[in-house]
Design an enzyme around this catalytic site. Structure first.
Site, PDB file in Angstrom:
ATOM      1  N   GLY A 131       0.797  -1.263  -0.079  1.00 57.84           N
ATOM      2  CA  GLY A 131      -0.161  -0.134   0.046  1.00 57.84           C
ATOM      3  C   GLY A 131       0.855   1.228  -0.020  1.00 57.84           C
ATOM      4  CB  THR A 133      -0.554   4.157  -5.430  1.00 52.22           C
ATOM      5  OG1 THR A 133       0.758   3.585  -6.031  1.00 52.22           O
ATOM      6  CG2 THR A 133      -0.825   5.283  -6.130  1.00 52.22           C
ATOM      7  CB  THR A 139       4.257   9.956 -10.143  1.00 51.97           C
ATOM      8  OG1 THR A 139       3.663   9.299 -11.215  1.00 51.97           O
ATOM      9  CG2 THR A 139       5.717  10.225 -10.608  1.00 51.97           C
ATOM     10  CD  GLU A 252       6.738  -2.569  -7.243  1.00 53.09           C
ATOM     11  OE1 GLU A 252       7.008  -1.587  -6.916  1.00 53.09           O
ATOM     12  OE2 GLU A 252       5.341  -3.048  -7.307  1.00 53.09           O
TER      13      GLU A 252
END
Ligand SMILES: Cc1cc2nc3c(=O)[nH]c(=O)nc-3n(C[C@H](O)[C@H](O)[C@H](O)COP(=O)(O)OP(=O)(O)OC[C@H]3O[C@@H](n4cnc5c(N)ncnc54)[C@H](O)[C@@H]3O)c2cc1C
Length: 394
Positions: A131, A133, A139, A252
């Site tokens: 969690g 964003t 961004t 990621e």
């Protein structure tokens, strides 16, 4: 379908990974394309596939052996995810269990690792949600508004997350929240990472609302109101969370790069086979240079990107700085998979639009990686500023 494996791909490194690739490919073969069509059509979570991967140990391959995992590195994890995508499947249902390890293994305390990792390795717990964003902070992570305030032996969290994928299918979430107000001079300080036990939080301050999207991604909005988290669920030091998340983000980016390489190789195999078989004007369409050349170009872009994915994974495994390489790997691989997807659709003509060819599904799925987990422009901004030392543009 021709299984495309370039001859020069079998370097010493790949030789070590061949067993992993073969085992993952065999597992994926037991999930036919109709399974993926159906889950996509219904927007259903591929529970059976995730269970099979978990039971085979692939989703815990990064967990050290003392906690019940296979103790492999990111290079091996990248091979697992690449192979999943290359088979035509969609690893997005579970890839977070690997990349969250970038934060967990490097920054969780021994007590936290002992508490969670054995359960994750056994498949009793899922750590699939990340969690970060928020509606007003995509961004620009430093502008997140979700806060965590210390109250005795608890943290009280308030805020909202968006695009929290797999939240409904995860027991645990890594959550980034502000624990100190944003200081313009040190924007990335004052954020902290928490492990949230989602099952106990549901209905006690945590609400999840699914978002239907153009792909089957089990993504959601998460609303957090006075959610209490035990103090011991803070990861590492208070205020240093952005740095910990970055370790997760580099992992990621590399893993998503590997997934894009898998997608690109799937598109290439599919296009090569079709171009050889499909006859128009009495000869295979692949005999025309107008058809061959886009396939050859997509192949070259894929192989170049694959080298950057491999390089960044090696640096990560050696605990060396890998920010530029991880970002470049993700971007080059995402561009290569999109190029290959577009080429594959064009090569198939009208049939590329038919659901039963799986191209339109993979085409939609691979497009995501130019937006998430970081959009292409922001990778370019990062390279311009941090590698080329151009003025900061944002
Ligand atoms: C299906 C899906 C799954 C996701 N899963 C997760 C998840 O599990 N967890 C999570 O935390 N997040 C997740 N995300 C969120 C994802 O990481 C963000 O969507 C992404 O970081 C972009 O943020 P944004 O959507 O807010 O775009 P914005 O930040 O609003 O940007 C919009 C556009 O403007 C461009 N832009 C913005 N600023 C600049 C600039 N200075 N210069 C040039 N261009 C600029 C961007 O490149 C982008 O194209 C997911 C998103 C999707 C769509």
């Amino acid at each position: 379908m021709i299984t495309f494996r370039p001859r020069y791909e079998m370097s010493a490194r790949d030789h070590d990974l061949a067993g992993i690739r073969d085992a993952v490919a065999k597992l994926c073969a037991s999930f036919p394309m109709e399974y993926w069509r159906e889950t996509d059509r219904e927007r259903r979570y591929p529970t059976e596939f995730v269970r099979a991967l978990t039971q085979a140990g692939w989703l815990s391959c990064l967990i050290p052996e003392q906690y019940g995992g296979a103790g492999l590195g990111l290079t091996a994890a990248a091979a697992v995810l690449e192979e999943i995508q290359r088979s035509g499947a969609n690893g997005a249902a579970c890839h977070a269990q690997m990349y969250t390890m970038g934060t967990v293994l490097r920054h969780c305390s021994e007590a936290q690792k002992k508490r969670y990792l054995p359960g994750i390795a056994k498949g009793e717990l899922r750590l699939q949600a990340f969690g970060v964003t928020e509606p007003s902070a995509g961004t620009d992570t430093s502008s997140i508004r979700t806060t965590a305030a210390r109250k005795g032996d608890r943290w009280v969290v308030n805020g909202q997350k968006v695009w929290t994928s797999r939240a409904e299918h995860s027991d645990l979430m890594l959550l980034l929240a502000r624990t100190a107000p944003r200081d313009e001079a040190r924007r990335t300080e004052g954020m902290s990472v928490f492990i949230v036990d989602m099952k106990s939080a549901l209905g006690r301050g945590l609400t999840i609302r699914p978002i239907r999207t153009m792909i089957n991604h089990a993504t959601t909005e998460v609303f957090i109101e006075n959610l209490e988290i035990p103090a011991e669920n803070l990861v590492g030091e208070e205020g240093k969370g952005f740095r910990y998340i970055i370790d997760g983000m580099n992992a990621e980016r590399i893993l998503i790069g590997a997934e894009c390489i898998g997608d690109a190789r799937w598109f290439l195999a599919k296009a090569t086979a079709y171009a050889s078989e499909r006859k128009v004007f009495g000869r295979p369409i692949g005999q025309n240079q107008g058809v061959q050349f886009p396939i050859a170009r997509a192949h070259m872009a894929t192989e170049a990107a694959a080298l950057m994915v491999a390089r960044s994974a090696t640096l990560y495994d050696e605990h060396k700085p890998c920010g530029p390489e991880a970002n470049m790997a993700k971007q080059l691989a995402a561009e290569a998979s999109w190029q290959a997807g577009d080429m594959c659709l064009q090569t198939h003509g009208g049939f590329g639009f038919a659901e039963e060819y799986d191209i339109e599904r993979k085409f939609r799925e691979t497009r995501l990686y130019q937006i998430a987990p970081i959009s292409t422009n922001l990778v370019l901004c990062y390279i311009a500023e941090h590698v080329l030392h151009l003025p900061r543009s944002y």
